[in-house]
Design a protein around this motif. Structure first.
Motif, PDB file in Angstrom:
ATOM      1  N   SER A  45       1.364  -1.580   8.752  1.00 32.86           N
ATOM      2  CA  SER A  45       1.368  -3.027   8.943  1.00 32.86           C
ATOM      3  C   SER A  45       1.809  -3.556   7.648  1.00 32.86           C
ATOM      4  N   ALA A  46       2.594  -4.774   7.925  1.00 33.68           N
ATOM      5  CA  ALA A  46       2.940  -5.494   6.541  1.00 33.68           C
ATOM      6  C   ALA A  46       1.840  -5.889   5.839  1.00 33.68           C
ATOM      7  N   GLN A  47       0.445  -6.087   6.156  1.00 27.98           N
ATOM      8  CA  GLN A  47      -0.445  -6.568   5.339  1.00 27.98           C
ATOM      9  C   GLN A  47      -1.051  -5.445   4.757  1.00 27.98           C
ATOM     10  N   VAL A  48      -1.046  -4.151   5.341  1.00 28.67           N
ATOM     11  CA  VAL A  48      -1.462  -3.034   4.555  1.00 28.67           C
ATOM     12  C   VAL A  48      -0.466  -2.718   3.441  1.00 28.67           C
ATOM     13  N   LEU A  49       0.945  -2.905   3.413  1.00 37.62           N
ATOM     14  CA  LEU A  49       1.900  -2.382   2.585  1.00 37.62           C
ATOM     15  C   LEU A  49       1.576  -3.660   1.389  1.00 37.62           C
ATOM     16  N   ASP A  50       1.116  -4.823   1.878  1.00 36.38           N
ATOM     17  CA  ASP A  50       1.084  -5.943   0.541  1.00 36.38           C
ATOM     18  C   ASP A  50       0.095  -5.523  -0.075  1.00 36.38           C
ATOM     19  N   ALA A  51      -1.000  -4.733   0.440  1.00 38.28           N
ATOM     20  CA  ALA A  51      -2.190  -4.262  -0.199  1.00 38.28           C
ATOM     21  C   ALA A  51      -2.054  -3.366  -1.144  1.00 38.28           C
ATOM     22  N   ILE A  52      -1.129  -2.489  -0.712  1.00 38.92           N
ATOM     23  CA  ILE A  52      -0.847  -1.188  -1.447  1.00 38.92           C
ATOM     24  C   ILE A  52       0.004  -1.658  -2.508  1.00 38.92           C
ATOM     25  N   ALA A  53       1.018  -2.516  -2.340  1.00 38.96           N
ATOM     26  CA  ALA A  53       1.964  -3.263  -3.200  1.00 38.96           C
ATOM     27  C   ALA A  53       1.025  -3.558  -4.521  1.00 38.96           C
ATOM     28  N   ARG A  54      -0.059  -4.432  -4.135  1.00 43.69           N
ATOM     29  CA  ARG A  54      -0.956  -5.069  -5.242  1.00 43.69           C
ATOM     30  C   ARG A  54      -1.598  -3.861  -5.989  1.00 43.69           C
ATOM     31  N   GLY A  55      -2.114  -3.072  -5.183  1.00 41.97           N
ATOM     32  CA  GLY A  55      -2.688  -1.884  -5.815  1.00 41.97           C
ATOM     33  C   GLY A  55      -1.965  -1.122  -6.911  1.00 41.97           C
ATOM     34  N   LEU A  56      -0.897  -0.741  -6.482  1.00 38.82           N
ATOM     35  CA  LEU A  56       0.117   0.067  -7.264  1.00 38.82           C
ATOM     36  C   LEU A  56       0.845  -0.907  -8.343  1.00 38.82           C
ATOM     37  N   GLN A  57       0.594  -1.974  -8.235  1.00 39.14           N
ATOM     38  CA  GLN A  57       1.067  -3.369  -9.625  1.00 39.14           C
ATOM     39  C   GLN A  57       2.613  -3.155  -9.357  1.00 39.14           C
ATOM     40  N   HIS A 109      11.743  -2.356  -2.438  1.00 41.71           N
ATOM     41  CA  HIS A 109      12.191  -0.852  -2.016  1.00 41.71           C
ATOM     42  C   HIS A 109      10.952  -0.513  -1.002  1.00 41.71           C
ATOM     43  N   LEU A 110       9.717  -0.729  -1.326  1.00 44.41           N
ATOM     44  CA  LEU A 110       8.786  -0.240  -0.441  1.00 44.41           C
ATOM     45  C   LEU A 110       8.840  -0.899   1.019  1.00 44.41           C
ATOM     46  N   PHE A 111       9.009  -1.934   1.198  1.00 40.36           N
ATOM     47  CA  PHE A 111       9.245  -2.617   2.533  1.00 40.36           C
ATOM     48  C   PHE A 111      10.340  -2.005   3.285  1.00 40.36           C
ATOM     49  N   ALA A 112      11.433  -1.922   2.571  1.00 40.16           N
ATOM     50  CA  ALA A 112      12.632  -1.163   3.122  1.00 40.16           C
ATOM     51  C   ALA A 112      12.380   0.191   3.592  1.00 40.16           C
ATOM     52  N   LEU A 113      11.744   0.987   2.626  1.00 41.15           N
ATOM     53  CA  LEU A 113      11.394   2.309   3.183  1.00 41.15           C
ATOM     54  C   LEU A 113      10.647   2.285   4.428  1.00 41.15           C
ATOM     55  N   ALA A 114       9.550   1.283   4.385  1.00 37.00           N
ATOM     56  CA  ALA A 114       8.768   1.598   5.638  1.00 37.00           C
ATOM     57  C   ALA A 114       9.392   0.935   6.728  1.00 37.00           C
ATOM     58  N   GLY A 115      10.404   0.010   6.743  1.00 40.65           N
ATOM     59  CA  GLY A 115      11.174  -0.585   7.862  1.00 40.65           C
ATOM     60  C   GLY A 115      10.291  -1.745   8.150  1.00 40.65           C
ATOM     61  N   ALA A 116       9.662  -2.442   7.188  1.00 41.65           N
ATOM     62  CA  ALA A 116       8.870  -3.766   7.562  1.00 41.65           C
ATOM     63  C   ALA A 116       9.231  -4.950   7.004  1.00 41.65           C
ATOM     64  N   VAL A 117       9.099  -5.954   7.262  1.00 39.58           N
ATOM     65  CA  VAL A 117       9.369  -7.305   6.888  1.00 39.58           C
ATOM     66  C   VAL A 117       8.396  -7.904   5.959  1.00 39.58           C
ATOM     67  N   ASP A 118       8.794  -8.099   4.935  1.00 36.98           N
ATOM     68  CA  ASP A 118       7.784  -8.413   3.585  1.00 36.98           C
ATOM     69  C   ASP A 118       7.144  -9.783   3.907  1.00 36.98           C
ATOM     70  N   PRO A 119       6.015 -10.066   4.243  1.00 37.99           N
ATOM     71  CA  PRO A 119       5.358 -11.490   4.372  1.00 37.99           C
ATOM     72  C   PRO A 119       5.529 -12.294   3.070  1.00 37.99           C
ATOM     73  N   SER A 120       5.729 -11.935   1.878  1.00 37.89           N
ATOM     74  CA  SER A 120       5.871 -12.665   0.820  1.00 37.89           C
ATOM     75  C   SER A 120       6.997 -11.991  -0.010  1.00 37.89           C
ATOM     76  N   PRO A 121       8.146 -12.219   0.221  1.00 33.44           N
ATOM     77  CA  PRO A 121       9.434 -11.626  -0.485  1.00 33.44           C
ATOM     78  C   PRO A 121       9.494 -11.932  -1.968  1.00 33.44           C
ATOM     79  N   GLY A 122       9.086 -13.054  -2.312  1.00 31.38           N
ATOM     80  CA  GLY A 122       9.156 -13.553  -3.799  1.00 31.38           C
ATOM     81  C   GLY A 122       7.977 -13.154  -4.829  1.00 31.38           C
TER      82      GLY A 122
END
Length: 316
Positions: free
Chosen positions: A76-88, A96-109
């Motif tokens: 899910s986009a929410q989980v990817l967002d949490a992982i992006a934050r955890g991995l800084q 790149h993370l969202f593109a590989l996962a085929g998901a739409v970034d809820p906060s692209p900026g």
């Protein structure tokens, strides 16, 4: 199964494999100390363990392990967002993370710089000494008010352009402060090439080089020399249009033993520079206005307020 279905399945397998490799590489580059975790004596894994990433992202350890193993699970986009934050992840890495996962970034900026509140407070307390936090790619992750007016009006620069290498080749205000510009850009490009040796396959690094290559003939000429210089501290002279020449000693303090982000501070090399830094700080205070609120922490809760003098904004 039709040819189209076979192609789709093959593409899905490749994406999951790339996603797994990308997550592992990001996890292994973060030292435990960078996220407030103890290193311990028996740590065999470079960087963070999988369970530590799961803890930072507030997801299940088993689920995150499956994701790093390239298993076919829903992301899910929410989980990817949490992982992006955890991995800084920075902005390019997050995309790149969202593109590989085929998901739409809820906060692209957004960008998860991972600059802790304690380091932001230190930046503020260093004033009038100009200081910033940079990553190994020379992205400016945070800065104080004096630094925001040292080489250009950094607050007016779009967040995606706040990179020392990019500004050295494309920003006229930044370039005008360099008293020996030819040597400065040559050294900066050589340091960047040395740093890039450990990141040759990483999309954000390649994207920055391509962007510079497309934007600056001067960069293309310097980059073609293949010069390499290791990072080091030295005295620099800046030509500021309002306070005059500033002789400053650059000092870098690495925030982790794994070569993560560094705090860069410019201390005055003489009394004249000290007095002019005071004037620059006064100008910065007069022009910056109210400070922006501190960014949210990794869990999304508001971060503690930063005591005055407050930090300049380092977000969009």
């Amino acid at each position: 199964m039709t040819t189209t279905a076979h192609q789709a399945a093959a593409e899905s397998d490749i994406r999951r494999s790339e996603l797994a490799a990308f997550l592992r590489s990001r996890r292994e580059r973060i030292a435990p100390e960078q996220v407030g975790l103890p290193r311990g004596r028996r740590r065999r894994t470079p960087g963070l363990r999988r369970e530590e990433v799961a803890q930072l992202a507030a997801v299940g350890v088993t689920w995150y392990t499956w994701l790093e193993q390239g298993r076919d699970i829903h992301v899910s986009a929410q989980v990817l967002d949490a992982i992006a934050r955890g991995l800084q992840l920075d902005r390019s890495e997050r995309t790149h993370l969202f593109a590989l996962a085929g998901a739409v970034d809820p906060s692209p900026g957004s960008e998860c710089t991972g600059v802790p509140d304690s380091l932001r407070t230190l930046l503020a307390q260093l004033e009038p000494i100009p200081a910033c936090v940079q990553n190994s790619r020379y992205d400016i992750l945070a800065y104080n008010r004096t630094y925001s007016r040292l080489m250009c009006d950094l607050d007016a620069v779009p967040p995606e352009d706040r990179n020392c290498l990019w500004l050295s080749f494309t920003n006229e205000q930044w370039r005008a402060t360099q008293t020996d510009r030819e040597e400065a850009i040559r050294t900066m490009a050589a340091k960047f090439r040395a740093s890039m040796a450990g990141h040759l396959a990483e999309p954000p690094w390649k994207a920055l080089v391509k962007r510079l290559h497309d934007a600056s003939p001067e960069f293309r000429e310097v980059w073609a020399r293949h010069e390499v210089v290791r990072p080091g501290d030295k005295t620099k002279t800046f030509r500021h249009p309002r306070v005059g020449l500033l002789r400053l000693v650059g000092t870098s303090l690495w925030t982790s033993p794994e070569g993560g982000p560094r705090l860069l501070a410019y201390t005055p090399a003489d009394e004249e520079a000290r007095e002019r830094l005071e004037k620059l700080y006064a100008l910065a205070l007069a022009e910056a206005g109210p400070a922006a609120p501190a960014p949210a922490d990794l869990a999304g809760a508001p971060a503690p307020a930063v005591p005055a003098p407050a930090l300049a904004s380092d977000r969009a």
